[in-house]
Motif scaffolding. Structure first.
Motif, mmCIF file in Angstrom:
data_model
loop_
_atom_site.group_PDB
_atom_site.id
_atom_site.type_symbol
_atom_site.label_atom_id
_atom_site.label_comp_id
_atom_site.label_asym_id
_atom_site.label_seq_id
_atom_site.Cartn_x
_atom_site.Cartn_y
_atom_site.Cartn_z
ATOM 1 N N GLU A 11 32.267 5.098 32.132
ATOM 2 C CA GLU A 11 34.044 4.939 31.943
ATOM 3 C C GLU A 11 34.364 5.815 33.294
ATOM 4 O O GLU A 11 35.692 5.205 33.242
ATOM 5 C CB GLU A 11 33.646 6.108 30.670
ATOM 6 C CG GLU A 11 35.424 5.796 30.022
ATOM 7 C CD GLU A 11 35.665 7.199 28.945
ATOM 8 O OE1 GLU A 11 36.501 6.571 28.322
ATOM 9 O OE2 GLU A 11 34.311 6.556 28.367
ATOM 10 N N LEU A 15 37.018 4.412 35.462
ATOM 11 C CA LEU A 15 38.153 4.682 35.954
ATOM 12 C C LEU A 15 38.549 5.373 36.819
ATOM 13 O O LEU A 15 40.155 5.451 37.675
ATOM 14 C CB LEU A 15 38.698 5.860 34.731
ATOM 15 C CG LEU A 15 39.484 4.751 32.773
ATOM 16 C CD1 LEU A 15 38.825 5.992 31.469
ATOM 17 C CD2 LEU A 15 40.483 4.214 33.065
ATOM 18 N N THR A 18 39.540 2.550 39.709
ATOM 19 C CA THR A 18 40.090 1.449 39.186
ATOM 20 C C THR A 18 42.155 2.434 39.347
ATOM 21 O O THR A 18 43.269 1.798 39.306
ATOM 22 C CB THR A 18 40.216 0.979 37.147
ATOM 23 O OG1 THR A 18 40.517 2.243 36.934
ATOM 24 C CG2 THR A 18 39.316 -0.092 37.220
ATOM 25 N N THR A 19 42.185 3.526 39.166
ATOM 26 C CA THR A 19 43.777 4.710 38.987
ATOM 27 C C THR A 19 43.614 4.137 40.833
ATOM 28 O O THR A 19 45.175 3.622 41.055
ATOM 29 C CB THR A 19 42.861 5.767 39.048
ATOM 30 O OG1 THR A 19 42.779 5.627 37.057
ATOM 31 C CG2 THR A 19 44.678 6.907 38.939
ATOM 32 N N LEU A 52 36.747 2.828 27.723
ATOM 33 C CA LEU A 52 37.172 2.027 29.261
ATOM 34 C C LEU A 52 38.004 0.929 29.033
ATOM 35 O O LEU A 52 39.130 0.684 29.978
ATOM 36 C CB LEU A 52 35.870 1.448 29.860
ATOM 37 C CG LEU A 52 36.107 0.871 31.668
ATOM 38 C CD1 LEU A 52 36.562 2.404 32.660
ATOM 39 C CD2 LEU A 52 34.769 0.403 31.925
ATOM 40 N N GLY A 55 41.299 2.741 28.377
ATOM 41 C CA GLY A 55 41.942 3.159 29.951
ATOM 42 C C GLY A 55 42.640 1.965 30.441
ATOM 43 O O GLY A 55 43.540 2.461 31.406
ATOM 44 N N LEU A 56 42.367 1.233 30.994
ATOM 45 C CA LEU A 56 42.319 0.024 31.849
ATOM 46 C C LEU A 56 43.504 -0.383 31.551
ATOM 47 O O LEU A 56 44.698 -0.818 32.371
ATOM 48 C CB LEU A 56 40.903 -0.728 31.858
ATOM 49 C CG LEU A 56 40.234 -0.548 32.664
ATOM 50 C CD1 LEU A 56 38.981 -1.792 32.778
ATOM 51 C CD2 LEU A 56 39.906 -0.109 34.177
#
Length: 143
Positions: A11, A15, A18-19, A52, A55-56
């Motif tokens: 996770e 994250l 992807t951030t 996850l 969060g995405l």
């Protein structure tokens, strides 16, 4: 691996990645997740995947594709007894998984990979969050 390590890898690291993608201007992100994910699941695996995904979604990509396969069938057994059983049993179970249960059908790694690639390169105006299951994988892999 302990719970904390699993969450850190499955996770937190994703994250963070992807951030960074979002900050770099990536507009479409694809995630290989799992069928039946939920941020409120009692299963650590499904809960972590669900958290996850939440969060995405919060990152607000222009397009977010969430792939939810059930059992991914590989040509060889790499994970021991549980995968050996899966490789033997799923071909027998798949034909009875019809209607709303077809999302639990197994999928070959090759077909799933093709679907993920086709989804990434297809030229369409899709925006928002797209959750894909078995029937979507089959359609995409035939394009």
């Amino acid at each position: 691996m302990g719970k904390e390590e699993f969450i850190k890898i499955d996770e937190d690291a994703v994250l963070d990645f992807t951030t960074a993608c979002k900050k770099a201007g990536v507009s479409h992100f694809e995630l290989l997740s799992s069928v039946a994910v939920s941020a409120t699941s009692s299963s650590l695996y499904l809960r972590t995947k669900g958290e996850l995904e939440e969060g995405l979604k919060d990152l607000c990509f222009e397009r977010l594709s969430l792939f939810h396969p059930s059992m991914i069938m590989t040509p060889t057994n790499r994970y021991g007894l549980s995968q050996a059983l899966t490789l033997k049993v799923m071909p027998w179970l798949d034909p009875i998984l019809i209607g709303s249960f077809n999302k639990y059908k197994s999928i070959s790694a090759e077909t799933l990979g093709t679907a993920i690639a086709m989804n990434a390169i297809q030229n369409n105006d899709a925006v928002g969050v797209l959750t894909l299951h078995w029937s979507d994988f089959i359609k995409l892999s035939k394009r």
